[in-house]
Design a protein around this motif. Structure first.
Motif, short mmCIF file in Angstrom:
data_model
loop_
_atom_site.label_atom_id
_atom_site.label_comp_id
_atom_site.label_asym_id
_atom_site.label_seq_id
_atom_site.Cartn_x
_atom_site.Cartn_y
_atom_site.Cartn_z
N GLY A 13 -5.71 -9.67 -12.52
CA GLY A 13 -5.34 -10.33 -11.29
C GLY A 13 -4.34 -9.50 -10.50
N ILE A 14 -4.21 -9.85 -9.23
CA ILE A 14 -3.26 -9.17 -8.35
C ILE A 14 -2.45 -10.23 -7.64
CG2 ILE A 14 -3.00 -7.67 -6.35
CD1 ILE A 14 -5.74 -6.52 -7.01
N SER A 15 -1.14 -10.05 -7.62
CA SER A 15 -0.25 -10.98 -6.92
C SER A 15 0.52 -10.20 -5.87
CB SER A 15 0.71 -11.62 -7.92
OG SER A 15 1.62 -12.45 -7.24
N VAL A 16 0.28 -10.54 -4.60
CA VAL A 16 0.96 -9.86 -3.48
C VAL A 16 1.71 -10.93 -2.70
CG1 VAL A 16 0.67 -8.41 -1.45
CG2 VAL A 16 -0.91 -8.17 -3.37
N SER A 17 3.03 -10.82 -2.64
CA SER A 17 3.84 -11.84 -1.98
C SER A 17 3.92 -11.61 -0.48
CB SER A 17 5.26 -11.84 -2.57
OG SER A 17 5.94 -10.68 -2.15
N LYS A 18 4.45 -12.59 0.22
CA LYS A 18 4.60 -12.51 1.67
C LYS A 18 5.64 -11.49 2.09
CE LYS A 18 2.88 -17.05 2.85
NZ LYS A 18 3.12 -18.27 3.61
N LYS A 19 6.41 -10.97 1.16
CA LYS A 19 7.38 -9.93 1.46
C LYS A 19 6.69 -8.65 1.92
CE LYS A 19 10.70 -11.45 -1.98
NZ LYS A 19 11.38 -11.11 -3.24
N HIS A 20 5.41 -8.50 1.58
CA HIS A 20 4.66 -7.30 1.94
C HIS A 20 4.20 -7.31 3.39
CE1 HIS A 20 4.37 -5.58 -2.10
NE2 HIS A 20 4.31 -6.81 -2.51
N GLY A 21 4.18 -8.46 4.00
CA GLY A 21 3.74 -8.53 5.39
C GLY A 21 2.78 -9.68 5.61
N LYS A 22 2.10 -9.61 6.73
CA LYS A 22 1.14 -10.67 7.07
C LYS A 22 -0.13 -10.53 6.24
CE LYS A 22 3.07 -11.37 11.55
NZ LYS A 22 2.99 -12.44 12.48
N ALA A 23 -1.03 -11.48 6.41
CA ALA A 23 -2.24 -11.56 5.59
C ALA A 23 -3.08 -10.30 5.63
CB ALA A 23 -3.08 -12.77 6.01
N VAL A 24 -3.17 -9.67 6.79
CA VAL A 24 -3.98 -8.45 6.91
C VAL A 24 -3.45 -7.36 6.00
CG1 VAL A 24 -4.69 -6.63 8.50
CG2 VAL A 24 -4.65 -8.99 9.28
N VAL A 25 -2.15 -7.20 5.96
CA VAL A 25 -1.51 -6.18 5.11
C VAL A 25 -1.69 -6.54 3.64
CG1 VAL A 25 0.66 -5.05 4.52
CG2 VAL A 25 0.15 -5.60 6.91
N ARG A 26 -1.45 -7.80 3.30
CA ARG A 26 -1.58 -8.23 1.90
C ARG A 26 -3.02 -8.05 1.41
NH1 ARG A 26 1.30 -12.76 3.90
NH2 ARG A 26 -0.46 -14.13 3.43
N ASN A 27 -4.00 -8.37 2.25
CA ASN A 27 -5.41 -8.20 1.85
C ASN A 27 -5.76 -6.73 1.69
OD1 ASN A 27 -5.96 -10.92 1.70
ND2 ASN A 27 -6.53 -11.05 3.85
N ARG A 28 -5.22 -5.87 2.53
CA ARG A 28 -5.46 -4.43 2.39
C ARG A 28 -4.91 -3.92 1.06
NH1 ARG A 28 -2.91 0.49 3.41
NH2 ARG A 28 -4.39 2.14 3.88
N ILE A 29 -3.72 -4.38 0.70
CA ILE A 29 -3.11 -3.99 -0.57
C ILE A 29 -4.01 -4.41 -1.73
CG2 ILE A 29 -1.16 -4.40 -2.12
CD1 ILE A 29 0.56 -4.68 0.46
N LYS A 30 -4.50 -5.64 -1.68
CA LYS A 30 -5.38 -6.13 -2.75
C LYS A 30 -6.67 -5.33 -2.82
CE LYS A 30 -4.58 -10.49 -1.42
NZ LYS A 30 -4.73 -11.97 -1.35
#
Length: 83
Positions: A13-30
């Motif tokens: 699994g992958i957990s990306v918090s809102k500290k990383h940015g908005k949804a577009v950024v978090r989805n790119r990271i995932k």
């Protein structure tokens, strides 16, 4: 960072918090992280729950995630003896 727990089957699994940015950024990271660990799944030991939690940085790249994920999996000794 990686969290590992012994289990009866292997899940990642992958957990990306809102500290990383908005949804577009978090989805790119995932997406980047999935692209890195999908080819590695066959070489992992079976029977572990693995959760990846990326650090907050200014720039995210495939190369950086590749180095970090391989390092963390090696550190936790999750690769089969084949690799």
């Amino acid at each position: 960072m990686v969290y590992v727990k012994k289990s009866d089957r292997t899940l990642v699994g992958i957990s990306v918090s809102k500290k990383h940015g908005k949804a577009v950024v978090r989805n790119r990271i995932k997406r980047l992280m999935r692209a890195v660990y999908y080819p590695l799944i066959q070489s992992l030991k079976k029977g572990y729950l693995i959760v990846f939690v990326p650090k907050v940085t200014d720039a995210y790249s495939y190369e950086r995630f590749s180095e970090d994920i391989r390092y963390l999996l090696n550190k936790e000794r999750l690769f089969d003896d084949v690799e």
